[in-house]
Structure formats: C-alpha cells, structure tokens
Design an enzyme around this catalytic site. Structure first.
Site, PDB file in Angstrom:
ATOM      1  N   ASP A  35       0.830  -1.210   0.000  1.00 48.33           N
ATOM      2  CA  ASP A  35       0.000   0.000   0.000  1.00 48.33           C
ATOM      3  C   ASP A  35       0.865   1.261   0.000  1.00 48.33           C
ATOM      4  OD1 ASP A  35      -2.279   1.530   0.081  1.00 48.33           O
ATOM      5  OD2 ASP A  35      -2.647   1.248   2.220  1.00 48.33           O
ATOM      6  N   HIS A  52       2.689   3.384  -8.969  1.00 47.45           N
ATOM      7  CA  HIS A  52       2.474   1.956  -9.228  1.00 47.45           C
ATOM      8  C   HIS A  52       3.679   1.361  -9.962  1.00 47.45           C
ATOM      9  CE1 HIS A  52      -1.491   2.207  -7.652  1.00 47.45           C
ATOM     10  NE2 HIS A  52      -2.018   2.865  -8.658  1.00 47.45           N
ATOM     11  N   LEU A 146      11.095 -20.339  -4.446  1.00 51.63           N
ATOM     12  CA  LEU A 146      10.063 -19.511  -3.819  1.00 51.63           C
ATOM     13  C   LEU A 146       8.712 -19.702  -4.514  1.00 51.63           C
ATOM     14  CD1 LEU A 146       9.440 -17.014  -1.877  1.00 51.63           C
ATOM     15  CD2 LEU A 146       9.720 -15.620  -3.938  1.00 51.63           C
ATOM     16  N   GLU A 222       0.469 -13.227  12.328  1.00 54.82           N
ATOM     17  CA  GLU A 222       0.972 -12.034  13.003  1.00 54.82           C
ATOM     18  C   GLU A 222       0.884 -10.879  12.011  1.00 54.82           C
ATOM     19  OE1 GLU A 222       1.761 -11.718  16.149  1.00 54.82           O
ATOM     20  OE2 GLU A 222       1.411 -13.848  16.524  1.00 54.82           O
TER      21      GLU A 222
END
Ligand code: FPP
Length: 261
Positions: A35, A52, A146, A222
């Site tokens: 954000d 962006h 990943l 978390e």
C-alpha cells in the site's frame, strides 16, 4: 486436536532455497499488502501511475530478497475485488502493469526457480490477462524455489463465498451432509487449499487494517504494519518486519507459545 493447532501441510514447491542466509530462520509464509503507491507519488508531485510503476520495482526487489532469505511462500495483494471502483484510467494502468510484469519478468522468475500461483476470481477478467495468468502458472509449475502467490482480482470474503458455493454443490449432489460441514472442509475449498496460512502479514504505508485480504487464512497470522510507502520497501524493511514477528509469541489459542520460526 484443535484445528488451528494442526500442523499445516508444506507444499512440495516450498523446498529449501539454494543459499539461505546462515543462522536465519525466516517465517515460512509471508503475505504483503503493498500500500501507499499513490501517496508516494503525490508527495513527489508525480502521477499515481508512477507510484504503481515504482511499486513494481519494489515488488521485484522483494521477490528476490524473499527467495534469498529462505522464505518459502510470498503472497502479494496486487489488485483487490474492490479496486474496480477506482477511475478507469488507473484500472487500465494496473492491468497494464500486470501484463508487463508477466511478459517481462516471467522468464527471469522461471530461471530463478520461482513458482507462480494465482488466487482470486478469474472469470470476467480480460481474456488476455486470463491467458497470461494461466501461462505464468503453467510455465513455472515444476519449479521448487520460492512460491509467489499473486492475489489478483482477489477479495477474502469473495473467496470464502466461492468456497461455500463449492461445498454447497457437494451437498446438492448428495456427497456431503450439511451437518458435516466443518471449518476444515470450507478451508479445503479455498482458492489455494494446499498452502499453509501466512505466518506474517505485512501492510505498508502506515494503514492498520486487512482490507479483505486473506480473511480466512489470517486467523492466526501475526500482523506487522510498517510506515514505509510500498515503492520505498527494501530488503531492510522486510528484515525489520520479520524481526518484529520474531519477537511475538504465537499461541494459536492455547497457553503455550509456539514461535513461528
Ligand atoms: C496500493 O497503493 C497498491 C495497489 C492498489 C496495487 C499494488 C500494485 C502494485 C505494487 C503494482 C502492480 C503490480 C502488479 C504485478 C499488478 P494505492 O494506490 O492504494 O496507494 P494510496 O493508498 O497511497 O493511494
């Protein structure tokens, strides 16, 4: 055993990276709400598009850092179900960035053994975007590094509703009794049911809410909120968020602390 205490299944794709940092156990699954692109741009007198665009640079850095740090799964919120309410020009920009990200970066992601998966609603998207999303998943399907989970046209409540529809179909077909529906069964009908829940969810820009991101999966995550605008997100920001995560005690509703890593 309470459901939340069950050990989540590690996806096959999430094997050890080639060069994890010595002596550093990162959380297995990190999810990020990226954000602050617009505010980053506004503070510089630049158009939101530029925010962006710089956000995509930050994304590239973060994917690289996550892989190097030994994070197994990185989930990123790229376009929410609610983002359709933005001005059409900004929506076009975001769609264009996704297209370019897949076209320009997919080969490199593939070379780096990254596996891409997409969550969110694909029906109704531009057919070219649907094709690119499928291509990204297809090309990288066999990769064991990943796992990059791209939440695109994604909303957590919408995902739960889709899961409920799938379960309702089983009931309608007589394959399941309504009284046998459990949280576990709903969880098994989410968009990526084989993945463990995120250990850590990071939101940048100082906002402190989940905004319909991973509503089901975040039950015991978390949450770490960092003031940094997403385009300024660096490896060091990720490391600081993980350091904060490591200071937390995770009890999953029980009494005994079970640290995430
Ligand atoms: C929030 O910033 C960010 C988004 C709406 C989308 C995140 C998108 C990127 C990082 C780039 C696109 C990447 C791909 C692969 C599509 P904001 O515009 O809400 O910022 P603001 O709250 O400061 O206005």
């Amino acid at each position: 055993m309470p459901e939340a205490a069950a050990s989540p299944k590690i996806p096959e794709a999430a094997t050890s990276p080639k060069t994890p940092d010595a002596g550093f156990e990162p959380p297995r699954h990190v999810a990020i709400i990226m954000d602050g692109n617009g505010r980053w741009a506004a503070e510089r007198g630049l158009p939101r598009t530029e925010g962006h665009r710089r956000g995509v640079d930050a994304l590239r850095r973060t994917v690289r850092a996550a892989g190097e740090m030994g994070i197994k799964i990185l989930t990123i919120f790229t376009f929410s179900s609610e983002n359709w309410s933005r001005p059409p020009a900004e929506i076009r920009d975001l769609m264009g960035l996704l297209r370019r990200f897949i076209r320009n970066d997919l080969v490199e992601l593939h070379e780096n053994n990254v596996r891409v998966r997409i969550i969110g609603e694909r029906g109704g998207l531009d057919p070219e975007i649907q094709r690119l999303l499928e291509e990204a998943e297809e090309l990288t399907r066999g990769n064991g590094g990943l796992l990059l989970v791209v939440a695109f046209n994604y909303g957590g409540r919408q995902e739960i509703a889709r899961a409920a529809q799938r379960v309702a179909e089983l009931v309608a077909l007589g394959k399941l009794r309504a009284s046998d529906i459990t949280a576990d069964i709903i969880g098994r009908h989410l968009d990526a049911p084989d993945l463990p829940d995120p250990d850590l969810i990071i939101r940048t820009s100082g906002e402190q809410r989940l905004s319909n991101f991973l509503m089901w999966q975040s039950a015991y995550s978390e949450l770490v909120f960092v003031p940094t605008y997403w385009p300024d997100f660096e490896r060091a920001t990720l490391e600081r968020a993980i350091a904060e995560y490591r200071r937390r005690e995770r009890r999953f509703g029980g009494l005994v602390a079970r640290t995430g890593s």
